[in-house]
Design a protein around this motif. Structure first.
Motif, short mmCIF file in Angstrom:
data_model
loop_
_atom_site.label_atom_id
_atom_site.label_comp_id
_atom_site.label_asym_id
_atom_site.label_seq_id
_atom_site.Cartn_x
_atom_site.Cartn_y
_atom_site.Cartn_z
N LYS A 177 0.83 -1.20 0.00
CA LYS A 177 0.00 0.00 0.00
C LYS A 177 0.87 1.25 0.00
N ALA A 178 0.25 2.38 -0.37
CA ALA A 178 0.91 3.68 -0.33
C ALA A 178 -0.03 4.67 0.35
N GLU A 179 0.56 5.64 1.06
CA GLU A 179 -0.21 6.69 1.72
C GLU A 179 0.06 8.00 1.01
N VAL A 180 -0.98 8.64 0.51
CA VAL A 180 -0.85 9.88 -0.27
C VAL A 180 -1.57 11.00 0.47
N LYS A 181 -0.83 12.11 0.75
CA LYS A 181 -1.41 13.26 1.45
C LYS A 181 -1.18 14.53 0.64
N PHE A 182 -2.25 15.31 0.45
CA PHE A 182 -2.15 16.59 -0.25
C PHE A 182 -1.45 17.61 0.65
N VAL A 183 -0.49 18.37 0.09
CA VAL A 183 0.28 19.36 0.86
C VAL A 183 -0.22 20.77 0.57
N ASN A 184 -0.10 21.20 -0.69
CA ASN A 184 -0.55 22.55 -1.06
C ASN A 184 -0.64 22.66 -2.58
N ARG A 185 -1.10 23.83 -3.00
CA ARG A 185 -1.19 24.13 -4.43
C ARG A 185 -0.42 25.40 -4.71
#
Length: 280
Positions: A177-185
């Motif tokens: 599995k992989a964990e993906v987190k949004f940081v910024n734009r």
């Protein structure tokens, strides 16, 4: 001033290096150099010239439409490319037509040979006939043999007659599995932090084709063409993966099966993704 010189001056005045331009815009360094040299006819696909100029200008926050209108005379005409594609399509059609005619001819010849052999065999009694039903005597012998076989099977010990139980099938290993987190734009660029094992797979699925560029910080180029998606195994040593989508609204992205949150892209058509990867 030529288009290439104009864009190069804008990039250098903005303090953007070729490496930063390549990573941020998703355009390969060799293509950037061709654009800045001014010989747009040397691009891999002339029909994508306007798309590449827009990506270049958008990264530097320039008015791409104004630039394209100002340097319209330098944009290569794609009519010759269309003519070549039409010519190739016609050649492919003619080749397919010849193959089909050859295949049909072969079927007709084989059928004719089969008819001749069938006629010769019927005249020379080559094909023998066999009885469909057994006589009463043969049926009686067959029944007797079956009775003897059943009696012999009943005399065998139960342990010998028992068949060993089948071993349960091994379960297939689950995908890491992989964990993906949004940081910024930042402008049109969406930044994500990714925690994943060495084996990392990026999956793209689009409802229609779009220009796609997929690279990493090791200068691996996984995809640089029009595509409707696919599955790509990322280099285990890569720590940054850059993705550029010309029509992001029709695409979904997943890393090792974990869907990437696209809610921050809004209605933006051209979007750049940067995945900063930490290996477990």
């Amino acid at each position: 001033m030529k288009l290439g010189t104009y864009l190069q001056n804008k990039r250098e005045k903005s303090g953007v290096t070729l490496k930063e331009m390549e990573r941020g815009s998703g355009i390969k360094r060799s293509v950037i150099q061709i654009i800045e040299a001014g010989d747009l006819t040397q691009l891999p696909e002339s029909k994508h010239t306007r798309f590449l100029i827009r990506k270049y200008a958008d990264f530097l926050h320039l008015d791409s439409e104004q630039i394209l209108e100002r340097f319209e005379d330098e944009i290569p005409d794609t009519a010759a490319g269309k003519q070549k594609r039409n010519q190739k399509s016609n050649q492919d059609f003619q080749y397919l037509k010849k193959v089909l005619i050859g295949f049909i001819t072969m079927i007709v010849v084989l059928f004719a040979v089969w008819l001749v052999l069938l006629q010769i065999g019927s005249q020379g009694d080559i094909f023998e006939t066999k009885r469909v039903y057994e006589t009463d005597e043969e049926v009686t012998e067959s029944v007797a043999e079956n009775d003897e076989d059943e009696a012999a099977e009943e005399e065998q010990p139960a342990e010998e007659a028992a068949e060993p139980a089948e071993e349960p099938a091994e379960k297939e290993p689950e995908e890491p599995k992989a964990e993906v987190k949004f940081v910024n734009r930042e402008g049109n660029t969406l930044n994500y932090n990714v925690t994943a094992p060495k084996e990392l797979t990026l999956e793209l699925s689009g409802e229609e084709t779009s220009w796609v560029s997929l690279t990493d910080d090791l200068e691996n180029n996984y995809l640089y063409e029009e595509s409707d998606g696919g599955t790509f195994e990322i280099d285990p040593e890569a720590s940054v993966v850059s993705l550029a989508l010309g029509n992001s609204t029709s695409f979904d992205i997943a890393l090792n099966g974990a869907a990437v949150d696209n809610s921050q892209r809004g209605d933006t058509v051209t979007v750049y993704y940067q995945f900063n990867i930490t290996r477990e």
